[in-house]
Design a protein around this motif. Structure first.
Motif, PDB file in Angstrom:
ATOM      1  N   GLN A 103      -1.615   2.164   7.901  1.00  0.00           N
ATOM      2  CA  GLN A 103      -0.126   2.833   7.812  1.00  0.00           C
ATOM      3  C   GLN A 103       0.467   1.824   6.558  1.00  0.00           C
ATOM      4  OE1 GLN A 103       0.895   2.673  11.808  1.00  0.00           O
ATOM      5  NE2 GLN A 103       1.652   4.922  11.742  1.00  0.00           N
ATOM      6  N   LEU A 104      -0.264   0.740   6.330  1.00  0.00           N
ATOM      7  CA  LEU A 104       0.453  -0.030   5.269  1.00  0.00           C
ATOM      8  C   LEU A 104       0.324   0.755   3.809  1.00  0.00           C
ATOM      9  CD1 LEU A 104      -0.710  -3.644   5.931  1.00  0.00           C
ATOM     10  CD2 LEU A 104       1.733  -2.954   6.040  1.00  0.00           C
ATOM     11  N   GLN A 105      -0.818   1.293   3.795  1.00  0.00           N
ATOM     12  CA  GLN A 105      -1.068   2.184   2.549  1.00  0.00           C
ATOM     13  C   GLN A 105       0.277   2.997   2.093  1.00  0.00           C
ATOM     14  OE1 GLN A 105      -4.880   4.137   3.107  1.00  0.00           O
ATOM     15  NE2 GLN A 105      -5.698   2.393   3.823  1.00  0.00           N
ATOM     16  N   GLY A 106       0.862   3.530   3.006  1.00  0.00           N
ATOM     17  CA  GLY A 106       2.027   4.399   2.733  1.00  0.00           C
ATOM     18  C   GLY A 106       3.126   3.517   2.255  1.00  0.00           C
ATOM     19  N   LEU A 107       3.174   2.260   2.494  1.00  0.00           N
ATOM     20  CA  LEU A 107       4.602   1.404   2.283  1.00  0.00           C
ATOM     21  C   LEU A 107       4.080   0.519   1.157  1.00  0.00           C
ATOM     22  CD1 LEU A 107       4.794   0.732   5.938  1.00  0.00           C
ATOM     23  CD2 LEU A 107       6.176   2.367   4.851  1.00  0.00           C
ATOM     24  N   VAL A 108       3.409  -0.379   0.961  1.00  0.00           N
ATOM     25  CA  VAL A 108       2.805  -1.398   0.023  1.00  0.00           C
ATOM     26  C   VAL A 108       1.649  -0.912  -1.024  1.00  0.00           C
ATOM     27  CG1 VAL A 108       3.696  -2.890   1.544  1.00  0.00           C
ATOM     28  CG2 VAL A 108       1.500  -2.634   1.363  1.00  0.00           C
ATOM     29  N   ASP A 109       1.907  -1.530  -2.015  1.00  0.00           N
ATOM     30  CA  ASP A 109       0.435  -1.354  -3.240  1.00  0.00           C
ATOM     31  C   ASP A 109      -0.632  -1.794  -2.708  1.00  0.00           C
ATOM     32  OD1 ASP A 109       1.517   0.327  -4.877  1.00  0.00           O
ATOM     33  OD2 ASP A 109       2.772  -1.182  -6.048  1.00  0.00           O
ATOM     34  N   SER A 110      -0.473  -3.213  -2.374  1.00  0.00           N
ATOM     35  CA  SER A 110      -1.538  -3.801  -2.025  1.00  0.00           C
ATOM     36  C   SER A 110      -1.362  -5.350  -1.236  1.00  0.00           C
ATOM     37  CB  SER A 110      -2.571  -4.528  -3.303  1.00  0.00           C
ATOM     38  OG  SER A 110      -1.559  -5.353  -4.001  1.00  0.00           O
ATOM     39  N   VAL A 111      -2.228  -5.796  -0.598  1.00  0.00           N
ATOM     40  CA  VAL A 111      -2.024  -6.822   0.384  1.00  0.00           C
ATOM     41  C   VAL A 111      -2.819  -7.900  -0.066  1.00  0.00           C
ATOM     42  CG1 VAL A 111      -2.082  -7.392   2.851  1.00  0.00           C
ATOM     43  CG2 VAL A 111      -1.468  -5.058   2.253  1.00  0.00           C
ATOM     44  N   THR A 112      -2.289  -9.132  -0.298  1.00  0.00           N
ATOM     45  CA  THR A 112      -3.107 -10.243  -0.608  1.00  0.00           C
ATOM     46  C   THR A 112      -4.119 -10.653   0.268  1.00  0.00           C
ATOM     47  OG1 THR A 112      -1.260 -11.726   0.052  1.00  0.00           O
ATOM     48  CG2 THR A 112      -1.159 -10.903  -2.235  1.00  0.00           C
ATOM     49  N   ASP A 113      -4.870 -11.458  -0.093  1.00  0.00           N
ATOM     50  CA  ASP A 113      -5.700 -11.997   0.867  1.00  0.00           C
ATOM     51  C   ASP A 113      -5.215 -12.786   2.146  1.00  0.00           C
ATOM     52  OD1 ASP A 113      -8.064 -11.031  -0.332  1.00  0.00           O
ATOM     53  OD2 ASP A 113      -8.616 -12.761  -1.221  1.00  0.00           O
TER      54      ASP A 113
END
Ligand code: TXA
Ligand code: MG
Length: 355
Positions: A74-84
């Protein structure tokens, strides 16, 4: 109103979740338990739905909400990318009482009301079967602040939600007392640092298992001189008076418990003389030694997680009994004790006396 107290599977569980989830889908507000406190949830993608949260709570529009998810996808709809590093933290602490402030995606499927116009979004995956199932069934992220009227202690039991929001919300799932009892730790990652914007049960030392660079970034009674980095992130909610009981609350802190006790008792005696209705918040170790109209123990001083679990119910109890002057024993600031003292400080409007 649905009762799922101690019922976390089976037919009735499934039915209740289904009904509650369809209310969320229709744009209505539902209060539900998480592992920290009860949340007041609504469809995070709908401005109309989210507006109902602000209305029910009487919450200022510039204080953004936490988006609750049940699945990392569900993060995909909210943020561009997630750092390591962010990923590492999520994998270590989710589901759990940790909220992450992440950069908001430009075309995010999220009402602007949720983020109060900021370019970041607060996200958390709660560790509670009712919360997780509700989000999953609603099939969308759920925006949920604590389910109290703005300025009241967060609710740790369904009856607290009723006290504050009865008639203002569409539904409430009773899941019994919440486990942790105080709100999630809020963090933001900036360059090499993890900043703690709100302390909670996930502690600094737990976060230091991921990186040694962890800093507190919220107002304490004394400005922290070590915090001179540029653009230290802050949480907008910090500026509002929170958790306040109706009576005046003073916290007495000190290593010497005998001295703490004598200070509190003589202040209480004096208040009694003025005609105040008096209350004391202490630990079971000294509960019997005090004399006041209402003495409440928030667990044992050697088990601070009990203090976290019981704190808000105790503050509400003082109100219920119309206590006008309260003195509280501060707790040790080890582990979750730091978060407990943070909430107590706020509740007292910073009236902390060291003896
Ligand atoms: O444990 C919890 O976190 C509970 C349960 C229901 O999940 N929720 C909760 O929500 O405590 P609330 O709204 O009472 O507190 C959210 C805090 C506020 O201090 C708010 O200002 C901050 O998170 N916050 C939300 N979005 C933010 C953002 N983009 N940047 C900085 N702080 C943010
Ligand atoms: Mg709150």
């Amino acid at each position: 109103y649905w009762n799922l107290n101690k019922q976390i599977k089976g037919n009735e569980f499934a039915l209740v979740i289904q009904e509650a989830a369809s209310e969320i889908k229709m744009g209505n507000t539902i209060a539900f338990p998480t592992e920290t406190v009860y949340g007041l949830g609504a469809d995070a993608t709908s401005t109309e739905a989210v507006s109902k949260i602000f209305q029910a709570k009487g919450r200022p529009a510039d204080n953004p909400l936490i988006v609750h998810i049940s699945n990392k996808n569900q993060l995909q709809g909210l943020v561009d990318s997630v750092t390591d590093k962010a990923n590492q933290i999520m994998d270590r602490f989710w589901p759990g009482p940790l909220t992450m402030i992440l950069p908001l995606k430009k075309e995010a499927k999220l009402s602007k009301k949720v983020t109060a116009g900021l370019d970041t979004v607060a996200v958390r995956m709660p560790d509670h079967p009712i919360a997780l199932k509700l989000i999953e069934q609603a099939n969308r992220p759920i925006a949920a602040p604590s389910a109290n009227r703005s300025g009241k202690p967060s609710p740790t039991e369904a009856k607290h939600v009723k006290e504050d929001l009865d008639g203002r919300i569409k539904g409430l799932i009773d899941g019994g007392e919440t486990g942790v009892g105080i709100e999630s730790t809020v963090i933001q990652i900036k360059e090499d640092y993890i900043y703690i914007l709100r302390p909670g049960s996930i502690t600094k030392s737990q976060l230091q298992e991921i990186t040694p660079f962890v800093e507190f970034s919220y107002e304490k009674e004394v400005p922290d001189k070590s915090l001179n980095h540029e653009q230290i992130p802050r949480s907008p909610g910090i500026k509002y008076k929170h958790y306040a009981p109706n009576g005046s609350l003073t916290i007495i802190k000190g290593e010497n418990k005998q001295k703490v006790m004598l200070t509190i008792q003589s202040a209480i005696d004096e208040a009694k003389g003025r005609g105040e209705k008096t209350g004391i918040l202490t630990f079971i170790e000294r509960e019997k030694d005090y004399d006041a109209d209402l003495v409440i123990a928030y667990g044992s001083q050697s088990r601070i997680d009990e203090a976290a679990h019981d704190l808000y119910a105790a503050l509400r109890m003082f109100d219920e009994n119309k206590i006008t002057t309260i003195f509280a024993e501060g707790c040790s600031e080890e582990g979750i004790g730091l978060a407990v003292m943070n909430r107590l400080r706020k509740a007292s409007g910073n009236q902390v006396v060291q003896v």
